[in-house]
Write an enzyme that holds these catalytic residues in place. Sequence first.
Site, PDB file in Angstrom:
ATOM      1  N   GLY A  56      14.207   3.781 -14.176  1.00 38.02           N
ATOM      2  CA  GLY A  56      14.668   5.160 -14.269  1.00 38.02           C
ATOM      3  C   GLY A  56      15.392   5.650 -13.037  1.00 38.02           C
ATOM      4  CB  THR A  57      14.729   5.308  -9.401  1.00 39.57           C
ATOM      5  OG1 THR A  57      13.430   5.910  -9.449  1.00 39.57           O
ATOM      6  CG2 THR A  57      15.419   5.727  -8.109  1.00 39.57           C
ATOM      7  CB  CYS A  99       7.789   8.327  -7.440  1.00 41.92           C
ATOM      8  SG  CYS A  99       8.050   7.561  -9.045  1.00 41.92           S
ATOM      9  CB  ALA A 109      10.320  -1.423 -19.576  1.00 42.32           C
ATOM     10  CG  HIS A 110       6.930   1.264 -15.337  1.00 40.88           C
ATOM     11  ND1 HIS A 110       6.021   2.039 -14.655  1.00 40.88           N
ATOM     12  CD2 HIS A 110       8.150   1.736 -14.990  1.00 40.88           C
ATOM     13  CE1 HIS A 110       6.660   2.937 -13.924  1.00 40.88           C
ATOM     14  NE2 HIS A 110       7.950   2.770 -14.113  1.00 40.88           N
ATOM     15  CB  THR A 145      22.087 -12.158 -12.589  1.00 43.60           C
ATOM     16  OG1 THR A 145      23.163 -12.864 -11.968  1.00 43.60           O
ATOM     17  CG2 THR A 145      21.523 -12.993 -13.727  1.00 43.60           C
ATOM     18  CG  ASN A 189       7.184  13.394 -13.425  1.00 47.15           C
ATOM     19  OD1 ASN A 189       7.950  14.358 -13.382  1.00 47.15           O
ATOM     20  ND2 ASN A 189       6.676  12.844 -12.336  1.00 47.15           N
ATOM     21  CD  GLN A 233       6.104  10.112 -17.914  1.00 46.51           C
ATOM     22  OE1 GLN A 233       5.330   9.741 -18.801  1.00 46.51           O
ATOM     23  NE2 GLN A 233       6.001   9.674 -16.666  1.00 46.51           N
TER      24      GLN A 233
END
Length: 378
Positions: free
Chosen positions: A71-72, A328, A201-202, A238, A152, A180
């Site tokens: 996200g960042t 964070c 994803a997390h 990559t 969040n 979120q």
Amino acid sequence: MKKVYFDNAATTPMLKEVVDVMMESMNNNYGNPSSIHEMGRKAKVVLETARKKIAGFLNVSSAEIVFTSGGTEANNLVLRNAIENLNVKRVITSKIEHHAVLDVLLELNKTYDFEIEYVELNDKGEVDLEDLKTKLTKGERLTLVSLMWVNNELGNILPVEKVGELCRENNAFFHTDAVQAVGHFHIDLKKLNIDFLVASAHKFHGPKGVGFLYVRKNLSFKSMFFGGGQEKGKRSGTENLHSILGMQKALEISLSDLDSDMIKIKMLKQHFISELGNEIPNVLFNGVSQDLEKSSSTILNVRFPVENKMLLFNLDLNGVFASGGSACQSGASKKSHVLVEILNEEEIQKSSVRFSFSKFSTKEEVDFIVEKLKRLIS
């Protein structure tokens, strides 16, 4: 000692199916998707298949999905492109956004000539749509609205459809940090006026260090990184193939089980609210997190009637893992910037804790937490 994890807004445990997919890929998909030989072509097919599936979950084209490290990075990509590439001269946001938005804007403002305006909030942290409308109709500067789908820390849900309509009516771009929200709601971007959407994803039982960005087609968009020109020139480097496959699998499972999971989590959240109210006098809830319709089922931000600077530490010692705000900002001793904006001086001194649920949370765990809190608060 019994241990319960209620910090899922920070990160979620990975699903076994996700780990299995990633392990299989690590063993068999070691080619570089940019290589032209057989192993490279195989990796490219797998990569583009995952992109197509993720795009399908949101009802967009695969060309509109850009893979990122999370996200960042995706927020940085959007905001930098808005200012450096799309010639945006004003950004309207709120003071309770994630620092991956607020700090980027302040940094960009040191170099570029654009205005930052903050939309008004009520004492629950809800966006004042009339103020947003007034700001959008004022002046003719090209504008980006940047507001998160689900806060969040508070769990407040932004009325994205209404915000999107206001942006369309006033020819403004709309960017939403949906970290979120993705994996927790059915999202059809064909029905919403959103130009940029960010996911990680997390937050939905996938791996850390990977996410994606939706960029509405036909918008000019340039990479922040320069090198191999991957992701159709939008993000050099990559691709993290194994994690991308894990992310796709996690989102697939999250959405396939979403309706039943959300019913369970909502019932669990209601039970937690009721038990806290019964067992701890004068407990309060920050934002609209106690409202099951206006807030995410996965987040409950609780304000206790006392100041207890050691509360989180003591919860940790008792096997309860929760948070005082955004993970964070871990290690920071200052108060949550979100709560500072919506609470008065007296209330901000009281201890607030964010408890966040997942499909793996249980009623027994909630009851365990309430018992620990009763003793620690008294």
